[in-house]
Design a protein around this motif. Structure first.
Motif, PDB file in Angstrom:
ATOM      1  N   PHE A   1      -6.369   8.866 -18.072  1.00 41.82           N
ATOM      2  CA  PHE A   1      -6.446   7.585 -17.361  1.00 41.82           C
ATOM      3  C   PHE A   1      -5.869   7.645 -15.949  1.00 41.82           C
ATOM      4  N   GLY A   2      -5.458   8.822 -15.487  1.00 38.17           N
ATOM      5  CA  GLY A   2      -4.839   8.922 -14.172  1.00 38.17           C
ATOM      6  C   GLY A   2      -3.529   8.173 -14.081  1.00 38.17           C
ATOM      7  N   ALA A   3      -2.844   8.029 -15.223  1.00 34.39           N
ATOM      8  CA  ALA A   3      -1.653   7.181 -15.294  1.00 34.39           C
ATOM      9  C   ALA A   3      -0.378   8.003 -15.131  1.00 34.39           C
ATOM     10  N   PRO A   4       0.665   7.410 -14.559  1.00 33.28           N
ATOM     11  CA  PRO A   4       1.937   8.132 -14.411  1.00 33.28           C
ATOM     12  C   PRO A   4       2.559   8.456 -15.763  1.00 33.28           C
TER      13      PRO A   4
ATOM     14  N   PRO B   1      -4.284   3.090 -12.868  1.00 29.43           N
ATOM     15  CA  PRO B   1      -3.499   2.570 -11.745  1.00 29.43           C
ATOM     16  C   PRO B   1      -4.378   2.036 -10.606  1.00 29.43           C
ATOM     17  N   ALA B   2      -5.517   2.690 -10.369  1.00 29.77           N
ATOM     18  CA  ALA B   2      -6.401   2.230  -9.294  1.00 29.77           C
ATOM     19  C   ALA B   2      -6.998   0.860  -9.593  1.00 29.77           C
ATOM     20  N   THR B   3      -7.205   0.543 -10.869  1.00 30.80           N
ATOM     21  CA  THR B   3      -7.761  -0.777 -11.209  1.00 30.80           C
ATOM     22  C   THR B   3      -6.737  -1.880 -11.020  1.00 30.80           C
ATOM     23  N   GLY B   4      -5.457  -1.551 -11.160  1.00 29.86           N
ATOM     24  CA  GLY B   4      -4.416  -2.560 -11.047  1.00 29.86           C
ATOM     25  C   GLY B   4      -4.172  -3.363 -12.305  1.00 29.86           C
ATOM     26  N   VAL B   5      -4.809  -3.017 -13.423  1.00 30.98           N
ATOM     27  CA  VAL B   5      -4.600  -3.801 -14.644  1.00 30.98           C
ATOM     28  C   VAL B   5      -3.170  -3.623 -15.139  1.00 30.98           C
ATOM     29  N   ASP B   6      -2.681  -4.643 -15.828  1.00 30.51           N
ATOM     30  CA  ASP B   6      -1.302  -4.618 -16.308  1.00 30.51           C
ATOM     31  C   ASP B   6      -1.169  -3.924 -17.661  1.00 30.51           C
TER      32      ASP B   6
END
Length: 377
Positions: free
Chosen positions: A69-72, A195-200
């Motif tokens: 997901f490209g997530a940290p 992260p690029a989508t900005g969803v919480d």
């Protein structure tokens, strides 16, 4: 990996024309091998396998899902189900000033049931104007200062339509609300950079397109939110220093693990790692390209055969969930199963869901067999 090599990983493809990945992804040799290793270590080491092997498997799976997901690092929790994800998130939010949840009639029922049983929740259920999509403007028109969250899907299970998550997240943020996305129908078939989508919040899992089996879900929480959220549904996995076993001192874990609800299903952790390994090796760009080709072939052939479809009229918004309208979908699915073609049915439709391991010939075979079955009836 060539397509032949990919297909060799999944034994069911040598036995059936399997076009039902939206219900359950095919089991791979890789996943089966991981499971066999889990069983062998259980036999050989018993509980001591936790410290040398299984604890590391949990970390590996979280890390692979974050990379997908490209997530940290630290933003994904392992959960029992989407329902558990929703409950944990719900318990961490402040309902005292905002209590409105905006959702849609096209979402999977779990996403609506979560709020329907809360006496303090007010639901706004958006209706689709065309039976396939929800226009982003509908969300913008529905949210206000009372809205706690927009809760909807990345890919609608009812139509296969893909939503613009960045637009939804921005609409929610402008209103001071959260964006909570059920991504289970999309993860593993549609590439996404969370992260690029900005969803919480985003929920998903290995059951379907990630080919890892049932019993597990993944909860992504936007990193900036994590320190301030304190779920009241909790477990020993949610606390820091959990192996101190100190009942008098609960401190939330510093990352998304604060949402976890106890010991994850280890068998599924292992099969999920096997499926995820293959997804990672093939790559989401290639998987998506193959799925687009399969989907467009399926739409084209079904239309040419005279079938009416419940899919987006915009190819860029289609996913590999194709719903064919049918008067007797259960009978049609049973007829196809007798011929070795595995699909599924939902009210009023036959649902085909090819994945990257399928071929164009298998799509053609399905359409021809469904046409014959419809003529016979």
């Amino acid at each position: 990996m060539t397509l032949d090599h990919i297909r060799d990983e999944f034994p069911i493809l040598g036995r059936r024309n399997y076009l039902n990945s939206c219900s359950l992804g095919a089991l791979s040799h890789r996943a089966e091998g991981r499971l066999a290793d889990f069983v062998a270590k259980w036999h050989d080491l018993g509980a001591s396998a936790w410290y040398e092997h299984w604890w590391g498997a949990l970390g590996e799976l979280r890390g692979r899902v974050e990379a997908l997901f490209g997530a940290p690092s630290g933003t994904v929790a392992l959960m029992p189900s989407t329902s558990a994800c929703l409950a944990a998130v719900s318990s961490s939010l402040d309902w005292s000033k905002r209590n409105r949840i905006v959702t849609t009639e096209l979402d999977f029922p779990t996403l609506l049931y979560q709020w329907k049983v809360r006496p303090d929740a007010e639901m706004v259920v958006l209706e689709s104007h065309d039976g396939v999509h929800i226009d982003p403007q509908q969300y913008a028109d529905a949210v206000d200062e009372r809205t706690l969250a927009i809760a909807t899907s990345h890919v609608f299970f009812t139509t296969g339509a893909v939503q613009d998550l960045a637009a939804i997240a921005e609409i929610a943020r402008r209103a001071g609300a959260y964006s909570l996305i059920d991504g289970y129908q999309g993860a593993g078939q549609v590439p996404i950079d969370l992260p690029a989508t900005g969803v919480d919040f985003h929920t998903s899992g290995p059951l379907k397109w990630l080919c890892g089996g049932p019993g597990l879900a993944y909860l992504y929480v936007r990193d900036a939110l994590i320190p301030n959220l304190k779920p009241t549904i909790t477990s020993w996995f949610a606390t820091e220093d959990q192996f101190l076993f100190n009942p008098g001192d609960f401190r939330y874990h510093g990352d998304a693990r604060r949402f976890e609800l106890g010991t994850p299903a280890l068998a599924t952790v292992h099969t999920a790692l096997g499926g995820q390994e293959i997804v990672d090796e093939v790559g989401m760009a290639r998987i998506h390209a193959q799925n687009v080709a399969l989907t467009e072939r399926l739409v084209e052939r079904c239309t040419a055969a005279g079938f009416s479809l419940r899919v987006s009229d915009r190819p860029e918004l289609r996913s590999a969930i194709v719903l064919v309208r049918h008067e007797e979908p259960a009978a049609a699915v049973a007829h196809l199963a007798g011929r070795g073609i595995i699909v599924d049915n939902r009210p009023g439709v036959v649902r085909a869901s090819p994945h990257f391991y399928n071929t164009l010939d298998e799509v053609d075979e399905f359409v021809e067999a469904l046409s014959r079955a419809s003529c016979e009836h």
